[in-house]
Motif scaffolding. Structure first.
Motif, short mmCIF file in Angstrom:
data_model
loop_
_atom_site.label_atom_id
_atom_site.label_comp_id
_atom_site.label_asym_id
_atom_site.label_seq_id
_atom_site.Cartn_x
_atom_site.Cartn_y
_atom_site.Cartn_z
N LYS A 110 36.46 0.55 -6.67
CA LYS A 110 35.15 -0.04 -6.88
C LYS A 110 34.73 -0.93 -5.72
O LYS A 110 33.61 -1.42 -5.69
CB LYS A 110 35.14 -0.87 -8.16
CG LYS A 110 35.30 -0.04 -9.41
CD LYS A 110 35.24 -0.89 -10.64
CE LYS A 110 35.39 -0.02 -11.87
NZ LYS A 110 35.33 -0.82 -13.10
N LYS A 149 24.07 -0.54 -0.79
CA LYS A 149 23.00 0.18 -1.50
C LYS A 149 22.90 1.62 -1.00
O LYS A 149 22.80 2.56 -1.79
CB LYS A 149 21.68 -0.55 -1.29
CG LYS A 149 20.52 0.08 -2.00
CD LYS A 149 19.24 -0.73 -1.78
CE LYS A 149 18.07 -0.05 -2.48
NZ LYS A 149 16.84 -0.79 -2.30
N ASN A 174 25.93 3.88 -2.13
CA ASN A 174 25.82 4.22 -3.54
C ASN A 174 24.69 5.21 -3.79
O ASN A 174 24.81 6.09 -4.63
CB ASN A 174 25.66 2.96 -4.39
CG ASN A 174 26.97 2.22 -4.54
OD1 ASN A 174 27.98 2.79 -4.92
ND2 ASN A 174 26.96 0.95 -4.21
N ALA A 214 24.73 8.90 -5.65
CA ALA A 214 24.09 8.50 -6.92
C ALA A 214 24.37 9.47 -8.06
O ALA A 214 24.63 9.04 -9.19
CB ALA A 214 22.58 8.34 -6.71
N ILE A 223 27.94 9.04 -9.27
CA ILE A 223 28.07 7.76 -9.98
C ILE A 223 27.43 7.87 -11.36
O ILE A 223 28.02 7.48 -12.37
CB ILE A 223 27.45 6.62 -9.15
CG1 ILE A 223 28.26 6.39 -7.87
CG2 ILE A 223 27.35 5.33 -9.97
CD1 ILE A 223 27.58 5.51 -6.84
N ARG A 224 26.22 8.41 -11.41
CA ARG A 224 25.50 8.56 -12.68
C ARG A 224 26.27 9.43 -13.67
O ARG A 224 26.31 9.16 -14.87
CB ARG A 224 24.12 9.17 -12.42
CG ARG A 224 23.03 8.62 -13.27
CD ARG A 224 21.63 9.12 -12.97
NE ARG A 224 21.38 9.95 -11.81
CZ ARG A 224 21.00 9.51 -10.62
NH1 ARG A 224 20.82 8.22 -10.42
NH2 ARG A 224 20.78 10.33 -9.62
N LYS A 233 30.69 3.14 -8.74
CA LYS A 233 29.77 2.45 -7.85
C LYS A 233 30.61 1.53 -6.97
O LYS A 233 31.53 0.85 -7.44
CB LYS A 233 28.76 1.64 -8.66
CG LYS A 233 27.70 1.02 -7.82
CD LYS A 233 26.63 0.37 -8.68
CE LYS A 233 25.54 -0.17 -7.77
NZ LYS A 233 24.45 -0.75 -8.56
#
Length: 183
Positions: free
Chosen positions: A126, A152, A155, A159, A162-163, A169
């Motif tokens: 993480k 940012k 990530n 995305a 991660i989603r 993240k």
């Protein structure tokens, strides 16, 4: 004291720390191993730098700090791309003992952080950490605003993973983020 982690709660798990073998990065790694929550993974880069002794120091400290894994990643091709732009990869240039823009290696930390993040996401870490502190404001890729921006961006680059829960993240952290200096 745990790194701020952008107000995320700290949990057990891996953290990838970028370690050159110099004092700042070794102290950052030691700081993180002092925190029981972290399983430390270290990554060191060969980018054509003059300071070869630091690589050996990183290897020794990986053993001392009992890290889970230490990777030495060869990106020596970067020396050719950097050309004559800096004294850290060009031995024909004078190596200044104090700050001079000739020691700035263009976006070096951005490259290191990006590669370290790829590894971190592969091991479900993480956090990616490196040794930039508040005295490093001379270097654009050591400033807290850079760290927030690259966090940012990285990530965003993953995305969907991660989603969907396939990746964690990432928080990029350095002592500079928490206002820590070299002293």
């Amino acid at each position: 004291m745990l790194p701020n982690n952008n107000n995320q709660s700290s949990e057990e798990g891996p953290v990838v720390c970028i370690v050159s073998g110099g004092l700042d990065s070794i102290c950052t790694a030691a700081y993180l191993t002092g925190e029981k929550e972290y399983d430390l993974y270290m990554i060191t880069f060969l980018y054509g730098q003059r300071a070869k002794l630091e690589i050996q120091q990183a290897k020794q400290f990986a053993k001392i700090l009992n890290v889970k894994d230490h990777r030495v990643v060869d990106i020596n091709f970067m020396k050719e791309l950097y050309g004559k732009t800096n004294s850290l990869t060009n031995s024909k240039l004078h190596l200044s003992k104090s700050f001079d823009y000739s020691i700035v290696v263009p976006i070096r930390n951005a490259i290191f952080i990006t590669i370290a993040t790829a590894w971190a996401m592969s091991i479900n870490a993480k956090m990616v950490a490196y040794g930039a502190h508040t005295n490093d404001i001379h270097y654009p890729d050591c400033r807290p605003e850079f760290i927030k921006s690259i966090t940012k961006t990285l990530n965003l680059a993953e995305a969907d993973g991660i989603r969907s829960g396939l990746r964690e993240k990432i928080t990029v952290w350095s002592p500079a983020v928490d206002g820590m200096d070299k002293l």
